[in-house]
Design a protein around this motif. Sequence first.
Motif, PDB file in Angstrom:
ATOM      1  N   GLU A 230       0.836  -1.189   0.000  1.00  0.00           N
ATOM      2  CA  GLU A 230       0.000   0.000   0.000  1.00  0.00           C
ATOM      3  C   GLU A 230       0.875   1.245   0.000  1.00  0.00           C
ATOM      4  O   GLU A 230       1.988   1.244   0.537  1.00  0.00           O
ATOM      5  N   TYR A 232       0.465   5.581   0.425  1.00  0.00           N
ATOM      6  CA  TYR A 232      -0.393   6.725   0.720  1.00  0.00           C
ATOM      7  C   TYR A 232       0.419   7.999   0.574  1.00  0.00           C
ATOM      8  O   TYR A 232       1.622   8.031   0.841  1.00  0.00           O
ATOM      9  N   VAL A 242       4.023   3.913   3.496  1.00  0.00           N
ATOM     10  CA  VAL A 242       4.182   2.752   2.625  1.00  0.00           C
ATOM     11  C   VAL A 242       4.238   1.514   3.502  1.00  0.00           C
ATOM     12  O   VAL A 242       4.768   1.565   4.617  1.00  0.00           O
ATOM     13  N   ASN A 266       6.836  -2.069   7.356  1.00  0.00           N
ATOM     14  CA  ASN A 266       6.792  -0.669   6.960  1.00  0.00           C
ATOM     15  C   ASN A 266       8.227  -0.204   6.792  1.00  0.00           C
ATOM     16  O   ASN A 266       8.918   0.070   7.769  1.00  0.00           O
ATOM     17  N   MET A 269       9.252   3.367   8.321  1.00  0.00           N
ATOM     18  CA  MET A 269       9.329   3.498   9.769  1.00  0.00           C
ATOM     19  C   MET A 269      10.121   2.363  10.409  1.00  0.00           C
ATOM     20  O   MET A 269      10.279   2.322  11.617  1.00  0.00           O
TER      21      MET A 269
ATOM     22  N   ASN B  91       5.708   9.180  12.464  1.00  0.00           N
ATOM     23  CA  ASN B  91       4.915   8.791  11.302  1.00  0.00           C
ATOM     24  C   ASN B  91       3.744   9.759  11.147  1.00  0.00           C
ATOM     25  O   ASN B  91       2.826   9.775  11.963  1.00  0.00           O
ATOM     26  N   LEU B  93       1.358   9.718   9.128  1.00  0.00           N
ATOM     27  CA  LEU B  93       0.086   9.047   8.893  1.00  0.00           C
ATOM     28  C   LEU B  93      -0.547   8.609  10.207  1.00  0.00           C
ATOM     29  O   LEU B  93      -1.765   8.637  10.371  1.00  0.00           O
ATOM     30  N   TYR B  96      -2.099  11.627  11.823  1.00  0.00           N
ATOM     31  CA  TYR B  96      -3.304  12.015  11.101  1.00  0.00           C
ATOM     32  C   TYR B  96      -4.470  11.096  11.446  1.00  0.00           C
ATOM     33  O   TYR B  96      -5.587  11.544  11.696  1.00  0.00           O
ATOM     34  N   THR B 104     -14.380   7.098   8.520  1.00  0.00           N
ATOM     35  CA  THR B 104     -13.825   7.433   7.207  1.00  0.00           C
ATOM     36  C   THR B 104     -12.323   7.189   7.158  1.00  0.00           C
ATOM     37  O   THR B 104     -11.660   7.693   6.269  1.00  0.00           O
ATOM     38  N   SER B 105     -11.833   6.445   8.118  1.00  0.00           N
ATOM     39  CA  SER B 105     -10.407   6.173   8.087  1.00  0.00           C
ATOM     40  C   SER B 105     -10.075   5.264   6.912  1.00  0.00           C
ATOM     41  O   SER B 105     -10.804   4.322   6.615  1.00  0.00           O
ATOM     42  N   PRO B 106      -8.995   5.533   6.223  1.00  0.00           N
ATOM     43  CA  PRO B 106      -8.627   4.643   5.108  1.00  0.00           C
ATOM     44  C   PRO B 106      -8.135   3.281   5.586  1.00  0.00           C
ATOM     45  O   PRO B 106      -7.952   2.394   4.763  1.00  0.00           O
ATOM     46  N   GLN B 107      -7.966   3.111   6.875  1.00  0.00           N
ATOM     47  CA  GLN B 107      -7.554   1.846   7.474  1.00  0.00           C
ATOM     48  C   GLN B 107      -6.333   1.239   6.803  1.00  0.00           C
ATOM     49  O   GLN B 107      -6.402   0.149   6.228  1.00  0.00           O
ATOM     50  N   PRO B 108      -5.252   1.942   6.858  1.00  0.00           N
ATOM     51  CA  PRO B 108      -4.030   1.365   6.310  1.00  0.00           C
ATOM     52  C   PRO B 108      -3.585   0.181   7.166  1.00  0.00           C
ATOM     53  O   PRO B 108      -3.853   0.135   8.371  1.00  0.00           O
ATOM     54  N   LEU B 109      -2.949  -0.755   6.520  1.00  0.00           N
ATOM     55  CA  LEU B 109      -2.584  -1.984   7.230  1.00  0.00           C
ATOM     56  C   LEU B 109      -1.384  -1.741   8.148  1.00  0.00           C
ATOM     57  O   LEU B 109      -1.472  -1.952   9.346  1.00  0.00           O
ATOM     58  N   ALA B 110      -0.304  -1.296   7.588  1.00  0.00           N
ATOM     59  CA  ALA B 110       0.884  -1.088   8.399  1.00  0.00           C
ATOM     60  C   ALA B 110       1.554   0.237   8.089  1.00  0.00           C
ATOM     61  O   ALA B 110       2.559   0.573   8.700  1.00  0.00           O
ATOM     62  N   ALA B 111       0.985   0.977   7.160  1.00  0.00           N
ATOM     63  CA  ALA B 111       1.620   2.253   6.799  1.00  0.00           C
ATOM     64  C   ALA B 111       1.537   3.242   7.944  1.00  0.00           C
ATOM     65  O   ALA B 111       2.282   4.215   7.973  1.00  0.00           O
ATOM     66  N   SER B 112       0.635   3.007   8.875  1.00  0.00           N
ATOM     67  CA  SER B 112       0.494   3.943   9.974  1.00  0.00           C
ATOM     68  C   SER B 112       1.172   3.442  11.240  1.00  0.00           C
ATOM     69  O   SER B 112       0.885   3.919  12.325  1.00  0.00           O
ATOM     70  N   SER B 113       2.046   2.497  11.097  1.00  0.00           N
ATOM     71  CA  SER B 113       2.678   1.940  12.292  1.00  0.00           C
ATOM     72  C   SER B 113       3.491   3.020  12.999  1.00  0.00           C
ATOM     73  O   SER B 113       4.123   3.851  12.371  1.00  0.00           O
ATOM     74  N   PRO B 114       3.461   2.996  14.303  1.00  0.00           N
ATOM     75  CA  PRO B 114       4.061   4.104  15.039  1.00  0.00           C
ATOM     76  C   PRO B 114       5.582   4.013  15.095  1.00  0.00           C
ATOM     77  O   PRO B 114       6.170   2.927  15.034  1.00  0.00           O
TER      78      PRO B 114
END
Lengths: 375, 600
Positions: A230, A232, A242, A266, A269, B91, B93, B96, B104-114
């Motif tokens: 993915e 973004y 990513v 990821n 990160m 991060n 993302l 955000y 309405t979250s795009p629910q990213p799988l791991a792109a938003s990992s902290p």
Amino acid sequence: MLGYMDYVQTSFYLATKWDEDNSYANLNATARALLDFQTPKGLKMNISSLSSPNFATSYTMASLGVVDGSVSYLYSSKALDNVLNSGAVELKEAVSGYRDLKEILKPDDPRDWEIWKGGTRVDRRDTLLYGRMYLPASTLEALYLRRMAPTRQLKIAAVSNSRLPNGGTILALLQQNNGKWCTEYLYSTDVALIGMRGLYNFGFDPRKALPGTTHFDPRKIAGRFSAGMEVYYGIVNKSGGVSTGFRYSTLPSNMGSPLTMTLTVNPLMGHFEATYAVKAGKNSVFCSRYDFNIYSYESALVLGCELWRRKQTVAPGAAELEAVTGETRQPGALSTEVEKDEDVTGVFKARITQNFNIGLLWEGRYKQLLFSLGY
Amino acid sequence: MAFNFNWSPLTADPEFYSRARDLLTAALNKSPKPPIIVADILVTELNLGTTPPDLEILEIGDLADDRFRGIFKMEYSGDAFLTLQTKVQANPLNTYLSTAPSFTSPQPLAASSPLTIPLQITLSDFRLSGFVILVFSKAKGVTLVFRNDPLESLVVSSTFDSIPFIKDYLQKEIEKQLRNLFQEELPAIIHRLSLRWWGQDYDAASGNMIPQNPTFNSGPSLSAKSSFENLNEQSETGAGATQGFSFNNDLESDTLSSKSLLRLATLTDSQRTLSLFTPSIRDAIYRAWATTGERSDPTSTPSSSAGMHSSTVFSSESNSGARPGLVAMASSLSLSGSPGGLGPNGRPVTRSSALGKKKKTRVVNLRRKKDVPTSDGDTSSVTGTESVTSSMEVGYEEKDHIEASEAGANTANVNIPEINIPPLNDRRGEYVDVSPLRSPTGREGFLANRPGHHAGSDTKIIPTLPSTPPPQQPQQQQQHNLPYLLEKSSSDYGRENSAPMSLFSGHYSPPPHHHQPHPFSPGHHSSPSSVSTDSSPFLDSRGRTASSSSIAEKAWMMKMAGEMARRWGEERLRREKAEELLEQRRRDGSSPPPAYQPKE
């Protein structure tokens, strides 16, 4: 426990032959259901009904210090005959748990969807409309779902609340799923976020399989390996994200114990996440997840399990069947057939983190009432 | 005169830094942090350096053994530094998504990992320059307010100096936060610190006395600052001014003893309700006492004043409620403002404290000398009893005055009566009866008589027009009023420096041409009986302070005046609109005709 509207939505997917699991966003749905379950807070009550096959309503009242609630309505252009009431629904469908991946099916031919009447096309695309109003908070949620084609679905979700920046957000998601692979494109108005994600299933391609030979293809028996990624990018805040992920999952035709393994990375990160879930026997599922960040050396471990409680009515049922049919049954494979999911009276979920934060959840049915208790 | 500022003893105190660090840490963590900061902000190092700031004294308003008030021009380019430590979410993302709704979250799988990163920020090379208002009172500590944004530049160095994007972002954000800190948080911190310093000494010295008691009478700092802030806010936003009080409110709890607070609370309650019990408070003047001998109207009791003071007014010489008195001034002034004597210059003000026993006058004359003779003829010593006046209210009224005076035009005078809302008129009616000079019925006659009433020495009650205050304001005033009940010293900085009182002189000048001719108004306006008799202290004090007003002050005044004039223009437009509306309504015949028909 799935909310009623989520359940109806899942039923809509089923009725329109949309495979929800074949999406990168749901790559680790099993681990999320087993480890990230929400424990109920306060007292919450739902009253829902499917007043007609096309129309559903649901009212929620919650008492968490203050009393609040929500009113939601749903309309589906497709008659949802597969929605059952709380006394009849299988607990397995009402509770999100271990996800048994379905076999990949060949998508319908678009021509199969066409309906001609008197020389003109009369078929319409199936649509789902859903709205929910949270009352004291004055938050409005709206959802528009449209099956545009056998392989395509459009989903537009919006939230309106005066406290949000710009008064609300809209998310548009276009999904394309033809079994072998699935791609999704999304746009969110919040930070003008654009995103793309895709999932590719290795191995068997249902579109190339010859008719009649699908069930005997040896390559799909053991399991399925999928990979996806993915991307973004937020245009407003000029930042992106990513990730890439892999999943191996056994299929129902597998003879051993079903298991699911995922690994998501990821690279930006430096975050790694590995999950492993196994169905040990017919009544229990165990799952573990390990997070590690190679930049900050932060790590996390979560363990969880799911236990199913069944009615102790197997023996009389079998005896009855024997009496009716007048045959003796072989113990073994057939007994599992008898032991349907209808016998499940409750699901117990537990998780523990490395900090000894414990979450417990009991979801079950008492007469016609579905309930969940948690801590 | 010379002042000796000691910089190094401040920094030599070993406990000073730890206390300051704690206070800073608490202040930084108090407000909700942006989602990018995922841990508490810790102040790890704080050093004030060795170079003291350069202070240039612009004005000293008050100087005594135990109190001081002044305006400084401050320049600082020393070697102080400050180090902060926290953890940030790297991060974008993730931050955000933490604020976005989940639906309405795009629910990213791991792109938003902290990814949390410890962050250390060092702020150094401060360049500050600004006007500082310093109010010191031994009892109330130090109050320090920045007139403008003092921060000129600073250097931010952090863990991410190698990444220019983040460096710029941090620099920008921290400058923004620091500006906020200097203008809002720092005054509170300094005040708390000073309270701890002097508070202990003071308590020890005062021995068995209730330590907080003297604070009522001595300290000018609180009300001074509040009024100042108030006016400031009003002139900036033009909106209600309760916001400026938040800071003061928690100071009050520091400086008022619980006993006194209880008494004040009882007093408030008794005024809001029909309770007959009024607690006795030392050094306070009750309107009921002051007016019982003079007033002929038995119906208006002090307990009812809370609801009525917006519509009733006592003449200023009767030493009755000061707040209504001020209202009277405001409205009567606007009725009779003369184009000649009004301008941006400051005007003399005198306020006598209650009953004329102990008169403390504070005067600022910012006018040029040549103007003096014309207005001196007015002997415009308008006295109002100040003891019950809240600083907030004064700030408000002053604004009116300024507006009226700045414009120097007649329109405002006509417009103000037009804004009256009928219910108030009805209420006013019952007081009107008291006055012997008033024409028997009807609003028109009563209003026409008004200047005469105000001037007439035999009139006790003057109905007035609450022109601008919104209906809910009395209550606000009431609340803010009481803590200042006992402050006799009229110390409001705002009253003096914003020089609103100028306007009072206009009140005594000959009536403007648009007035309806009335036999009483011209004579009584100038008659000595209409003003209080203590004009001599006023003149004295004005002469004294006039010399201390500096050029910078005047320049600032001119600037303020320009701003006020602009505000007034807007206000006038608004009023004209309201006037039109009323006119229309009047034509419909739904409401009684107003007193004035504007003849423009």
